[in-house]
Structures are given as structure tokens and as C-alpha cells.
Design a protein around this motif. Structure first.
Motif, PDB file in Angstrom:
ATOM      1  N   CYS A  95       0.856  -1.174   0.000  1.00 42.71           N
ATOM      2  CA  CYS A  95       0.000   0.000   0.000  1.00 42.71           C
ATOM      3  C   CYS A  95       0.896   1.229   0.000  1.00 42.71           C
ATOM      4  N   ALA A  96       0.369   2.319  -0.537  1.00 46.25           N
ATOM      5  CA  ALA A  96       1.144   3.542  -0.667  1.00 46.25           C
ATOM      6  C   ALA A  96       0.220   4.743  -0.568  1.00 46.25           C
ATOM      7  N   ALA A  97       0.806   5.895  -0.247  1.00 44.61           N
ATOM      8  CA  ALA A  97       0.026   7.118  -0.099  1.00 44.61           C
ATOM      9  C   ALA A  97       0.724   8.265  -0.812  1.00 44.61           C
ATOM     10  N   ALA A  98      -0.083   9.145  -1.359  1.00 47.10           N
ATOM     11  CA  ALA A  98       0.439  10.297  -2.086  1.00 47.10           C
ATOM     12  C   ALA A  98      -0.305  11.559  -1.666  1.00 47.10           C
ATOM     13  N   ARG A  99       0.329  12.670  -1.826  1.00 56.27           N
ATOM     14  CA  ARG A  99      -0.329  13.956  -1.635  1.00 56.27           C
ATOM     15  C   ARG A  99      -0.956  14.370  -2.956  1.00 56.27           C
ATOM     16  N   ALA A 100      -2.019  15.170  -2.866  1.00 57.94           N
ATOM     17  CA  ALA A 100      -2.678  15.645  -4.077  1.00 57.94           C
ATOM     18  C   ALA A 100      -3.350  16.976  -3.797  1.00 57.94           C
ATOM     19  N   ALA A 101      -3.442  17.785  -4.835  1.00 53.95           N
ATOM     20  CA  ALA A 101      -4.085  19.087  -4.707  1.00 53.95           C
ATOM     21  C   ALA A 101      -5.604  18.951  -4.697  1.00 53.95           C
TER      22      ALA A 101
END
Length: 126
Positions: A95-101
Motif C-alpha cells: 500500500c502507498a500514499a500520495a499527496r494531491a491538490a
């Protein structure tokens, strides 16, 4: 931010598993949640992604219709319901996480993800 994936195991073809990913730390930075996998001898590949809003999802063609990604921000968790499993689904799942606008963003590209869990092994027997 730390991600802890769990729920993998050995299952027969046609069976199902529910993978979980618990996020700890600054969960405000985990906008987009994704699942990736790496099969033996192969490169890591995208499996599924879900937006912060939960309204947008994206899937690899190979799992579309069989896998479902979801999230429960109250529990700081993301899930992958993997159904109708095939031997070719055998892999380590991350699993992974990202930032987003945008709260509606979903990402396929692994380079967009800045936080990664340690992986959980899924083995599908024929």
C-alpha cells in the motif's frame, strides 16, 4: 507517516482476500491511497488507487471487476478486496500514499507516492 499492510495469505484460485493498510502519523498528507504489487521476477505494478474523497477509483485492467479498493479515514485505513483470485495474482502487495491538490485525484504512477508500506504476501494456488 507509516503504512502497515496486512491480510495476505495463501488462497486457492477463485478465492478472495481482504488486504488492509493502516496509516499512522500525519494522515492529513495521505490524500491518495494506492495498492501496488510485485510478482516474482517482475517489476512492481499498479493495482488500484482511491481519491481522498473516496468518490474516484482507478484499477489496472488485469484486476478490474475482481478487486475493489476502499478507504475509511475514520480508521486511517485503506482496503483492497481481492476476489476471483488467479495464480497470476500471486505477488507481494504494497500500500502507498500520495499527496494531491484535489480530493478527487487518483494516481497510477508509483513515483507520485511518497509513503510506502512493507508489503504483504498473497499466494494463489491453482
Amino acid at each position: 507517516v507509516q503504512l502497515q499492510a496486512s491480510g495476505g495469505g495463501l488462497v486457492q484460485a477463485g478465492g478472495s482476500l481482504r488486504l488492509s493498510c493502516v496509516v499512522s502519523g500525519r494522515t492529513s498528507t495521505t490524500d491518495v491511497m494506492g495498492w501496488f504489487r510485485r510478482a516474482p521476477g517482475k517489476e512492481r505494478e499498479f493495482v488500484a488507487s482511491i481519491s481522498r474523497s473516496g468518490s474516484e477509483t482507478d484499477y489496472a485492467d488485469s484486476v478490474k471487476g475482481r478487486f475493489t479498493i476502499s478507504r475509511d479515514d475514520a480508521k486511517n485505513s485503506a482496503y483492497l478486496e481481492a476476489g476471483t483470485l488467479k495464480p497470476e495474482d500471486t505477488a507481494i502487495y504494497f500500500c502507498a500514499a500520495a499527496r494531491a491538490a484535489s480530493i478527487h485525484s487518483v494516481y497510477k504512477q508509483s513515483w507520485r507516492y511518497i509513503y510506502w508500506g512493507q508489503g504483504t504476501q498473497v499466494t494463489v494456488s491453482s
